[in-house]
Design an enzyme around this catalytic site. Structure first.
Site, short mmCIF file in Angstrom:
data_model
loop_
_atom_site.label_atom_id
_atom_site.label_comp_id
_atom_site.label_asym_id
_atom_site.label_seq_id
_atom_site.Cartn_x
_atom_site.Cartn_y
_atom_site.Cartn_z
N ASN A 150 17.86 20.99 124.87
CA ASN A 150 19.17 20.73 125.47
C ASN A 150 20.12 21.85 125.04
OD1 ASN A 150 21.90 19.78 125.65
ND2 ASN A 150 21.09 17.73 126.02
N ASP A 184 23.37 22.16 126.00
CA ASP A 184 24.79 21.79 126.21
C ASP A 184 25.73 22.44 125.20
OD1 ASP A 184 23.88 20.09 128.16
OD2 ASP A 184 24.30 18.23 127.07
N HIS A 185 25.27 22.51 123.93
CA HIS A 185 26.17 23.01 122.88
C HIS A 185 26.55 24.47 123.08
CE1 HIS A 185 26.12 19.35 120.88
NE2 HIS A 185 25.58 19.66 119.71
N ARG A 205 36.66 28.57 124.43
CA ARG A 205 37.50 29.72 124.72
C ARG A 205 37.82 29.86 126.21
NH1 ARG A 205 38.55 33.90 120.92
NH2 ARG A 205 39.19 32.66 119.15
N HIS A 210 23.27 18.21 130.37
CA HIS A 210 23.97 16.99 130.77
C HIS A 210 25.21 17.40 131.55
CE1 HIS A 210 25.66 12.84 129.27
NE2 HIS A 210 25.78 13.01 130.59
N ARG A 213 28.26 16.29 132.74
CA ARG A 213 29.15 15.13 132.53
C ARG A 213 30.23 15.10 133.59
NH1 ARG A 213 29.79 12.17 127.93
NH2 ARG A 213 28.16 12.44 126.38
N ARG A 272 32.88 18.63 130.32
CA ARG A 272 33.37 19.17 129.05
C ARG A 272 32.53 20.35 128.54
NH1 ARG A 272 31.84 14.33 124.88
NH2 ARG A 272 32.93 13.09 126.42
N HIS A 273 31.26 20.41 128.95
CA HIS A 273 30.48 21.59 128.54
C HIS A 273 29.77 22.23 129.74
CE1 HIS A 273 27.61 18.32 128.17
NE2 HIS A 273 28.02 17.93 126.97
N GLU A 286 20.37 15.68 132.84
CA GLU A 286 20.78 14.41 132.24
C GLU A 286 22.09 14.01 132.90
OE1 GLU A 286 20.50 14.79 127.93
OE2 GLU A 286 22.11 13.29 127.85
N THR A 314 25.95 11.00 123.70
CA THR A 314 25.40 9.73 124.19
C THR A 314 25.19 8.80 122.99
OG1 THR A 314 24.24 11.10 125.78
CG2 THR A 314 23.63 8.78 125.71
N GLU A 317 12.69 7.91 128.17
CA GLU A 317 12.97 8.66 126.93
C GLU A 317 13.48 7.66 125.92
OE1 GLU A 317 15.56 12.13 127.26
OE2 GLU A 317 16.07 11.93 125.13
N HIS A 321 17.16 12.45 120.72
CA HIS A 321 18.51 12.23 120.22
C HIS A 321 18.51 12.17 118.70
CE1 HIS A 321 22.71 11.28 120.06
NE2 HIS A 321 22.76 11.46 121.37
N GLY A 322 19.18 13.17 118.13
CA GLY A 322 19.32 13.22 116.68
C GLY A 322 18.12 13.82 115.95
N HIS A 324 21.06 19.51 119.48
CA HIS A 324 21.98 19.89 118.40
C HIS A 324 21.30 20.67 117.26
CE1 HIS A 324 25.56 19.47 115.86
NE2 HIS A 324 24.68 19.39 114.89
N1 PXP Z 1 18.31 12.98 124.85
C1 PXP Z 1 19.45 12.50 125.40
C2 PXP Z 1 19.32 11.47 126.47
C3 PXP Z 1 20.72 12.96 125.01
O1 PXP Z 1 21.83 12.46 125.54
C4 PXP Z 1 20.78 13.99 124.03
C5 PXP Z 1 22.12 14.53 123.61
O2 PXP Z 1 22.70 15.23 124.63
C6 PXP Z 1 19.58 14.47 123.49
C7 PXP Z 1 18.36 13.93 123.90
C8 PXP Z 1 19.55 15.53 122.46
O3 PXP Z 1 20.13 15.03 121.30
P1 PXP Z 1 20.44 16.02 120.09
O4 PXP Z 1 21.46 16.98 120.60
O5 PXP Z 1 20.95 15.12 119.03
O6 PXP Z 1 19.15 16.68 119.74
#
Ligand code: PXP
Length: 398
Positions: free
Chosen positions: A162, A164-165, A173, A198, A200, A204-205, A225, A256, A306, A346-347, A369
Site C-alpha cells: 500500500n 498511500d503514505h 506540501r 485507497h 478516499r 486526503r492522500h 481499496e 481504517t 482480507e 493492517h498493522g 505503513h
Molecule cells: N489493508 C487494508 C484494508 C487497509 O485499510 C490498510 C491501511 O490502509 C492496510 C491493509 C495496510 O495497513 P498498514 O498500513 O498498517 O500496513
C-alpha cells in the site's frame, strides 16, 4: 491448543519457524485421530539432549529425538489414561541440522520426520520391538510424511504494498513529489506482487490522477481499496482495477479502524459485488476474523476476504496476541474451507508478519505503513526486500 511447543534452542536465530512447526504438530495430531490429546514438544541443542539422554537412558551423548510417552509401561495404552495427554517429544535442532546435511535433505523435511518419528513412539509404535513392528512404524511414517506434503503451501505468500503514505507526504506540501506512481514501480522492481491504494472520498492522500496513472503503469496487480460509496464505485467501474477491496470508511478516522460489517449491510455490499462482477472486477471484503461474516461473504459472492490483522498487531501482551492469532488462523482455515481466497493485512510490520505469513491458507498480505516508514531510512527497495525475506522465511519451513 493441543500442542505446547517450547524452544530452548537459541543458537541460530530464526532457523525454526516455531508457529509453523506448531501448526504442523497440530495437523499431525489430527491425522492420527488424537487432536483431543495434548502434546509437548521441546526444541533443544545437543548439549541439552545429551543431559536428558544421560538422565533417563544412561547414554551421555546427543541423539536426534527422544519421546517420553505419558502412557508408560508394558500394557500402557491411551485408552487407559486418566487425562488426554500424549507425552513429550524432545528434538535436538543441532542433530537435525547435521542429519539434514548428511542425508542431503532439506532441514524442514528432517524436522518433520523427527516429529513424526517421535509422535509415533508416543502412540505406541516401536521399531526396536521386532522386525515386524519396525516395518509397521516405517510404513506409517511414510504415510504421514506424504500427508504433510499436502499440508505445505506450494506457492509463496504474495506481498501487496500500500503506497498511500507516499501520497500523504506529497499532499503535506501540495506539490508533485514524492510520487506514489514512482513508489509503486520501485516496489514492483523489488518483488512486490501487487500495489494497493485507497481512494478516499476526502482524497486526503491518493488522487484521481494517481489511480489513472497506476492503472496504466502497474505491471503486477492494482488493488483499489474503497468504501462502498456511489462516486467511488463509478470510478472503479471506469478504471477497472484488477481487484477492489471494500473497507468501512469514516472521514474522521486516521486509518481504517476495523473490518467491514457485512451482516448489517448485506444487501448494499451484495449489490456492489454484483456490479463489479458485471465488469469482471473481483471483490475482496476487509473483515474481522469472524466466521459469521465469512459465511455471509461467501453467500454474497465475494472472491477474496482480507482478514483484519489490526487487533493481533495491537495486542498489548503475549496472551492477547496469541488469542488474536488463533482467531485469525481459525478464520483463515474456515474461509479457505468455504472456497474464499484468503488475504490479510493492517498493522503488519517487520516483527509480527512472520506468523501470519506462515498460515498456509493466506495467499496475500497487504502492507503499507511499516514498509514506507522503513524506506525513509533504508530506501524503498531495501524495505520491500527485507519484508519479502521475512515472508519467504515464514513460508519456507512447514
Ligand atoms: N489493508 C487494508 C484494508 C487497509 O485499510 C490498510 C491501511 O490502509 C492496510 C491493509 C495496510 O495497513 P498498514 O498500513 O498498517 O500496513
Amino acid at each position: 491448543m493441543p500442542t505446547k511447543l517450547t524452544s530452548h534452542y537459541r543458537r541460530t536465530g530464526h532457523l525454526v519457524n516455531e508457529r509453523g512447526f506448531l501448526h504442523l504438530a497440530n495437523r499431525l495430531l489430527g491425522e492420527c485421530g488424537v487432536s483431543d490429546y495434548t502434546l509437548s514438544v521441546l526444541l533443544v541443542d545437543d548439549e541439552e539432549i545429551s543431559q536428558i539422554n544421560n538422565q533417563y537412558r544412561n547414554k551421555n551423548q546427543p541423539t536426534n529425538v527422544l519421546s517420553f510417552p505419558f502412557a508408560d509401561g508394558a500394557d500402557a495404552s491411551l485408552a487407559t489414561l486418566p487425562i488426554k495427554e500424549l507425552g513429550d517429544i524432545i528434538i535436538s535442532v543441532d542433530t537435525a541440522l547435521r542429519e539434514a546435511i548428511l542425508y542431503r535433505q532439506p532441514f524442514h523435511d528432517r524436522m518433520t520426520w523427527l516429529l513424526i518419528h517421535g509422535l509415533l513412539h508416543l502412540l505406541g509404535y516401536d521399531h526396536e520391538r521386532s522386525p515386524g513392528e519396525e516395518e509397521k512404524m516405517l510404513a506409517r511414517e511414510q504415510e504421514l510424511l506424504s500427508k504433510t506434503n499436502n499440508f505445505r503451501r506450494t506457492t509463496m505468500t504474495r506481498l501487496a504494498i500500500n503506497v498511500d503514505h507516499v501520497a500523504t507526504i506529497r499532499q503535506a506540501r501540495g506539490i508533485s513529489e514524492p510520487d506514489p506512481v514512482t513508489a509503486a514501480a520501485i516496489c514492483e522492481l523489488a518483488g512486490a506482487s501487487g500495489i494497493v491504494v485507497h481512494l478516499r472520498e476526502d482524497r486526503r492522500h491518493i488522487q484521481d490522477r494517481d489511480v489513472i496513472l497506476l492503472r496504466q503503469t502497474i505491471q503486477t496487480k492494482l488493488n483499489l481499496e474503497m468504501g462502498a460509496n456511489k462516486d467511488i464505485i463509478a470510478i472503479a467501474l471506469d478504471l477497472k482495477p484488477d481487484l477492489i477491496t471494500l473497507v468501512p470508511e469514516k472521514r474522521e478516522e486516521l486509518t481504517t479502524e476495523g473490518g467491514l460489517d457485512i451482516i448489517s449491510q448485506t444487501k448494499k455490499i451484495a449489490k456492489v459485488i454484483e456490479k463489479m462482477a458485471k465488469a469482471s472486477i473481483p471483490v475482496s471484503l476487509f473483515l474481522d476474523p469472524d466466521p459469521k461474516q465469512l459465511a455471509v461473504a461467501k453467500e454474497i459472492g465475494a472472491t477474496f476476504v482480507e482478514l483484519h490483522t489490526g487487533r493481533y498487531c495491537d495486542a498489548l501482551n503475549e496472551s492477547m496476541c496469541e488469542h488474536e492469532y488463533e482467531l485469525l488462523a481459525a478464520a483463515a482455515e474456515e474461509g479457505d474451507r468455504l472456497g474464499l481466497r484468503m488475504c490479510a493485512g493492517h498493522g503488519l510490520n517487520y516483527h509480527n508478519t512472520g506468523p501470519i505469513a506462515s498460515l498456509d491458507t493466506i495467499e496475500e498480505l497487504s502492507i503499507g505503513h511499516a514498509i514506507i516508514a522503513r524506506s525513509v531510512f533504508t530506501g524503498l527497495d531495501k524495505a520491500v526486500r527485507d519484508m519479502l525475506a521475512i515472508i519467504r522465511q515464514a513460508n519456507m519451513l512447514f
